[in-house]
Design an enzyme around this catalytic site. Structure first.
Site, PDB file in Angstrom:
ATOM      1  N   GLY A  12       0.821  -1.208   0.000  1.00  0.00           N
ATOM      2  CA  GLY A  12       0.000   0.000   0.000  1.00  0.00           C
ATOM      3  C   GLY A  12       0.853   1.257   0.000  1.00  0.00           C
ATOM      4  O   GLY A  12       2.084   1.195   0.054  1.00  0.00           O
ATOM      5  N   ASP A  13       0.183   2.397  -0.113  1.00  0.00           N
ATOM      6  CA  ASP A  13       0.839   3.716  -0.074  1.00  0.00           C
ATOM      7  C   ASP A  13       1.853   3.903  -1.193  1.00  0.00           C
ATOM      8  O   ASP A  13       2.874   4.571  -1.007  1.00  0.00           O
ATOM      9  CB  ASP A  13       1.517   3.953   1.290  1.00  0.00           C
ATOM     10  CG  ASP A  13       0.571   3.679   2.429  1.00  0.00           C
ATOM     11  OD1 ASP A  13      -0.577   4.114   2.328  1.00  0.00           O
ATOM     12  OD2 ASP A  13       0.975   3.013   3.410  1.00  0.00           O
ATOM     13  N   LYS A  16      -0.845   5.564  -5.547  1.00  0.00           N
ATOM     14  CA  LYS A  16      -1.876   5.257  -6.553  1.00  0.00           C
ATOM     15  C   LYS A  16      -2.766   6.471  -6.812  1.00  0.00           C
ATOM     16  O   LYS A  16      -3.227   6.684  -7.928  1.00  0.00           O
ATOM     17  CB  LYS A  16      -2.747   4.082  -6.078  1.00  0.00           C
ATOM     18  CG  LYS A  16      -1.988   2.778  -5.918  1.00  0.00           C
ATOM     19  CD  LYS A  16      -2.881   1.664  -5.405  1.00  0.00           C
ATOM     20  CE  LYS A  16      -3.303   1.801  -3.962  1.00  0.00           C
ATOM     21  NZ  LYS A  16      -2.235   1.711  -2.975  1.00  0.00           N
ATOM     22  N   GLY A  17      -3.014   7.251  -5.745  1.00  0.00           N
ATOM     23  CA  GLY A  17      -3.910   8.416  -5.860  1.00  0.00           C
ATOM     24  C   GLY A  17      -3.471   9.333  -6.983  1.00  0.00           C
ATOM     25  O   GLY A  17      -4.274   9.745  -7.809  1.00  0.00           O
ATOM     26  N   ASN A  38     -10.003   2.524   5.299  1.00  0.00           N
ATOM     27  CA  ASN A  38      -8.629   2.231   5.751  1.00  0.00           C
ATOM     28  C   ASN A  38      -7.616   2.813   4.767  1.00  0.00           C
ATOM     29  O   ASN A  38      -6.469   3.065   5.103  1.00  0.00           O
ATOM     30  CB  ASN A  38      -8.389   0.721   5.926  1.00  0.00           C
ATOM     31  CG  ASN A  38      -8.843  -0.110   4.730  1.00  0.00           C
ATOM     32  OD1 ASN A  38      -9.498   0.383   3.822  1.00  0.00           O
ATOM     33  ND2 ASN A  38      -8.501  -1.378   4.747  1.00  0.00           N
ATOM     34  N   ALA A  39      -8.058   3.006   3.519  1.00  0.00           N
ATOM     35  CA  ALA A  39      -7.152   3.526   2.489  1.00  0.00           C
ATOM     36  C   ALA A  39      -6.967   5.024   2.673  1.00  0.00           C
ATOM     37  O   ALA A  39      -7.775   5.685   3.306  1.00  0.00           O
ATOM     38  CB  ALA A  39      -7.753   3.262   1.110  1.00  0.00           C
ATOM     39  N   GLY A  40      -5.894   5.535   2.106  1.00  0.00           N
ATOM     40  CA  GLY A  40      -5.682   6.981   2.131  1.00  0.00           C
ATOM     41  C   GLY A  40      -4.994   7.373   0.846  1.00  0.00           C
ATOM     42  O   GLY A  40      -3.810   7.132   0.679  1.00  0.00           O
ATOM     43  N   HIS A  41      -5.739   7.903  -0.097  1.00  0.00           N
ATOM     44  CA  HIS A  41      -5.161   8.282  -1.382  1.00  0.00           C
ATOM     45  C   HIS A  41      -4.891   9.782  -1.400  1.00  0.00           C
ATOM     46  O   HIS A  41      -5.811  10.582  -1.302  1.00  0.00           O
ATOM     47  CB  HIS A  41      -6.092   7.881  -2.533  1.00  0.00           C
ATOM     48  CG  HIS A  41      -6.174   6.396  -2.708  1.00  0.00           C
ATOM     49  ND1 HIS A  41      -7.079   5.778  -3.518  1.00  0.00           N
ATOM     50  CD2 HIS A  41      -5.439   5.403  -2.165  1.00  0.00           C
ATOM     51  CE1 HIS A  41      -6.893   4.458  -3.467  1.00  0.00           C
ATOM     52  NE2 HIS A  41      -5.899   4.218  -2.639  1.00  0.00           N
ATOM     53  N   THR A 128      -5.944  -0.450  10.889  1.00  0.00           N
ATOM     54  CA  THR A 128      -6.220   0.986  10.937  1.00  0.00           C
ATOM     55  C   THR A 128      -7.340   1.297  11.941  1.00  0.00           C
ATOM     56  O   THR A 128      -7.652   2.459  12.163  1.00  0.00           O
ATOM     57  CB  THR A 128      -6.652   1.495   9.542  1.00  0.00           C
ATOM     58  OG1 THR A 128      -7.794   0.729   9.141  1.00  0.00           O
ATOM     59  CG2 THR A 128      -5.541   1.342   8.524  1.00  0.00           C
ATOM     60  N   GLN A 224      -4.966  -0.221  -0.915  1.00  0.00           N
ATOM     61  CA  GLN A 224      -3.887  -1.053  -0.330  1.00  0.00           C
ATOM     62  C   GLN A 224      -2.987  -1.627  -1.444  1.00  0.00           C
ATOM     63  O   GLN A 224      -2.872  -1.016  -2.480  1.00  0.00           O
ATOM     64  CB  GLN A 224      -4.445  -2.169   0.563  1.00  0.00           C
ATOM     65  CG  GLN A 224      -5.094  -1.671   1.846  1.00  0.00           C
ATOM     66  CD  GLN A 224      -6.545  -1.290   1.684  1.00  0.00           C
ATOM     67  OE1 GLN A 224      -7.296  -1.976   1.036  1.00  0.00           O
ATOM     68  NE2 GLN A 224      -6.948  -0.191   2.270  1.00  0.00           N
ATOM     69  N   THR A 300      -4.033   7.645   6.761  1.00  0.00           N
ATOM     70  CA  THR A 300      -5.264   7.405   7.504  1.00  0.00           C
ATOM     71  C   THR A 300      -5.032   7.523   9.003  1.00  0.00           C
ATOM     72  O   THR A 300      -5.835   8.100   9.726  1.00  0.00           O
ATOM     73  CB  THR A 300      -5.830   6.006   7.148  1.00  0.00           C
ATOM     74  OG1 THR A 300      -6.071   5.988   5.752  1.00  0.00           O
ATOM     75  CG2 THR A 300      -7.119   5.698   7.887  1.00  0.00           C
ATOM     76  N   GLY A 302      -1.796   8.350  10.487  1.00  0.00           N
ATOM     77  CA  GLY A 302      -0.677   9.229  10.865  1.00  0.00           C
ATOM     78  C   GLY A 302       0.524   8.463  11.416  1.00  0.00           C
ATOM     79  O   GLY A 302       1.530   9.063  11.785  1.00  0.00           O
ATOM     80  N   LYS A 331       7.747   8.398  -6.542  1.00  0.00           N
ATOM     81  CA  LYS A 331       8.613   8.928  -5.475  1.00  0.00           C
ATOM     82  C   LYS A 331      10.101   8.631  -5.699  1.00  0.00           C
ATOM     83  O   LYS A 331      10.850   8.462  -4.740  1.00  0.00           O
ATOM     84  CB  LYS A 331       8.135   8.409  -4.114  1.00  0.00           C
ATOM     85  CG  LYS A 331       6.739   8.929  -3.772  1.00  0.00           C
ATOM     86  CD  LYS A 331       6.280   8.566  -2.409  1.00  0.00           C
ATOM     87  CE  LYS A 331       6.458   9.682  -1.421  1.00  0.00           C
ATOM     88  NZ  LYS A 331       5.742   9.464  -0.151  1.00  0.00           N
TER      89      LYS A 331
HETATM   90  P1  IMP Z   1      -7.014  -3.063   8.113  1.00  0.00           P
HETATM   91  O1  IMP Z   1      -7.129  -2.961   6.634  1.00  0.00           O
HETATM   92  O2  IMP Z   1      -7.420  -1.784   8.817  1.00  0.00           O
HETATM   93  O3  IMP Z   1      -7.682  -4.258   8.664  1.00  0.00           O
HETATM   94  O4  IMP Z   1      -5.453  -3.237   8.456  1.00  0.00           O
HETATM   95  C1  IMP Z   1      -4.732  -4.423   8.096  1.00  0.00           C
HETATM   96  C2  IMP Z   1      -3.321  -4.075   7.659  1.00  0.00           C
HETATM   97  O5  IMP Z   1      -3.365  -3.364   6.431  1.00  0.00           O
HETATM   98  C3  IMP Z   1      -2.545  -3.174   8.628  1.00  0.00           C
HETATM   99  O6  IMP Z   1      -1.180  -3.526   8.589  1.00  0.00           O
HETATM  100  C4  IMP Z   1      -2.723  -1.789   8.030  1.00  0.00           C
HETATM  101  O7  IMP Z   1      -1.678  -0.904   8.408  1.00  0.00           O
HETATM  102  C5  IMP Z   1      -2.670  -2.135   6.556  1.00  0.00           C
HETATM  103  N1  IMP Z   1      -3.372  -1.155   5.718  1.00  0.00           N
HETATM  104  C6  IMP Z   1      -4.696  -0.998   5.562  1.00  0.00           C
HETATM  105  N2  IMP Z   1      -4.972  -0.010   4.690  1.00  0.00           N
HETATM  106  C7  IMP Z   1      -3.779   0.454   4.277  1.00  0.00           C
HETATM  107  C8  IMP Z   1      -3.398   1.454   3.326  1.00  0.00           C
HETATM  108  O8  IMP Z   1      -4.221   2.117   2.670  1.00  0.00           O
HETATM  109  N3  IMP Z   1      -2.073   1.646   3.167  1.00  0.00           N
HETATM  110  C9  IMP Z   1      -1.140   0.913   3.825  1.00  0.00           C
HETATM  111  N4  IMP Z   1      -1.444  -0.047   4.700  1.00  0.00           N
HETATM  112  C10 IMP Z   1      -2.759  -0.273   4.928  1.00  0.00           C
END
Ligand code: IMP
Length: 425
Positions: A12-13, A16-17, A38-41, A128, A224, A300, A302, A331
């Site tokens: 993830g991260d 993609k955004g 849970n995502a942060g774009h 998250t 992700q 998401t 910090g 990057k």
């Molecule tokens: P969950 O998706 O909140 O259940 O978290 C499960 C795992 O996925 C954890 O290690 C989170 O830090 C990771 N995770 C979830 N969403 C993201 C994302 O958008 N970027 C990076 N890691 C993520």
């Protein structure tokens, strides 16, 4: 038939955004197929930085329609906040956002359960805390609540109340936690907030398929990354959905034959948030320097992201699992500070070397990365818009990547800004 997928190739991260924002100029529809808030774009647009958690980044392009597909789990509170944020910047959401009637809702008890299970588990995943895992558990246990139920005024409240009481028993009996909430008030508040979704409910499966048939261009964006995929990632340190290309078909209800391009987004180094194995992690001043220069803090939560060198064993696995047709490297500017840059080309495990990724956490945590060294370019990349004008050392680095993973690099991003992007024809 012209669906393009944008997939995260790491944990993830990957940026993609920005890539979705860039490509969405040329498409009619942008669709999200899995995950939730849970995502942060992150997208930098008109000098403003937007972090979108749920709504596809394509919303920043006024010509695109955005779809949240059936595979996504939706937190109405997060949705409300995001719509508010976009409206504050005069970005129109009404009439441009469609939410699948088959998508599942995240209820307040999912967030309580997420935290309780993390606190009580011997091995915390480092989630998250957005209720993602518990919402998908309910979906697969067939006791979740779909968005379509919102229309059933009579039974909707009863269903929520019944589920809430069951979860309260679970939380107190299994996790030994007392839930200190006013149930009536929490449900009333949820019912009020969830109404916002009414404006957007749609049969997105039919909508997407009809538009694909008509020749409209669709961009499907994964949240992700591949290594967080519940099936193909570093289980159990994964998210609870399928960010990989297969997830796009089930998460939107579109056929595999409709997909033409699959673009993998890969950072020029690697990061990970949360727990789990990370062979190329740098727990030293180099990792710290990457974090600082790349501003590697969770969009998401910090949390500081763990940083390390690029892992080509993992990237090659991502190319294979997703059937990537091209790569976007992001990057790369962050590496401009180093005299020497390393990439992992093999793992060593108990004296044996392998070029195969190992998606089993216990084993992966024991491997030693074997590196190939590259010369750094030690230059700022601002203003370079042509591939050939990039520093020679940087070109050596990217050429090695594409040859090693056998996938062409078509985009190189040299800063968060839309303009700092090199497209390779
Ligand atoms: P969950 O998706 O909140 O259940 O978290 C499960 C795992 O996925 C954890 O290690 C989170 O830090 C990771 N995770 C979830 N969403 C993201 C994302 O958008 N970027 C990076 N890691 C993520």
């Amino acid at each position: 038939m012209s669906v393009t997928l944008v997939i995260g190739t790491q944990w993830g991260d990957e940026g993609k955004g920005k890539i979705v924002d860039l490509l969405s100029k040329e498409v009619d529809i942008v669709a999200r197929y899995q995950g939730g808030a849970n995502a942060g774009h992150t997208v930098v647009f008109n000098g403003n930085k937007f972090i979108l958690h749920l709504i596809p980044s394509g919303i920043l392009n006024s010509n695109s329609i955005c779809v949240i597909g059936n595979g996504v789990v939706i937190d109405p509170y997060a949705l409300q906040e995001e719509i508010q944020l976009l409206n504050n910047f005069n970005i129109q959401v009404n009439g441009r956002l469609l939410i699948s009637d088959k998508a599942h809702l995240i209820l307040p008890y999912h967030k309580i359960l997420d935290k309780a299970s993390e606190e009580c588990s011997e091995k915390s995943i480092g989630t998250t805390g957005r209720g993602i895992g518990p919402a998908y558990i309910d979906k697969f246990a067939r006791c979740g609540i779909r968005i379509g139920e919102l229309k059933e005024n009579e039974t909707f409240r009863n269903h929520i109340e019944k589920n809430f009481n069951e979860k309260i028993r679970l939380i107190s009996n299994v996790y030994n936690k007392v839930i200190d909430i006013n149930l009536e008030q929490t449900i009333d508040d949820f019912l009020k907030t969830v109404q916002i979704i009414n404006n957007f409910i749609s049969d997105t499966t039919t909508y997407l398929n009809e538009n694909i048939r008509k020749g409209k261009k669709v961009l499907a964006e994964g949240a992700q990354g591949t290594l967080l995929d519940v099936d193909h990632g570093t289980y159990p340190f994964v998210t609870s959905s399928n960010p990989t290309s297969g997830g796009a078909c089930s998460g939107l209800g579109i056929p595999p034959t409709s997909i033409k391009h699959i673009i993998g987004v890969c950072k020029a180094y690697t990061t990970r948030v949360g727990n789990g194995p990370f062979p190329t992690e740098l727990r030293n001043e180099i990792g710290e320097a990457i974090r600082k220069e790349g501003f590697e803090f969770g969009a998401t939560t910090g949390r500081p992201r763990r940083c390390g060198w690029l892992d080509l064993v993992a990237l090659k696995y991502s190319v294979m699992i997703n059937g990537l047709t091209s790569l976007a490297i992001t990057k790369i500017d962050v590496l401009g500070q180093f005299d020497e840059i390393f990439v992992c080309t093999e793992y060593e495990l108990e004296g044996e070397r392998t070029t195969n990724f190992i998606p089993h956490s216990q084993i992966l945590s024991k491997v030693k990365p074997i590196y190939k060294k590259f010369r750094g370019w030690k230059k700022k990349l601002n203003g370079i818009s042509e591939y050939q004008k990039l520093p020679t050392q940087l070109l050596e680095y990217v050429k090695f990547i594409e040859e090693f993973v056998e996938c062409p690099i078509k985009i190189i991003s040299t800063s968060p800004d839309r303009l700092d992007t090199i497209i390779i024809e």
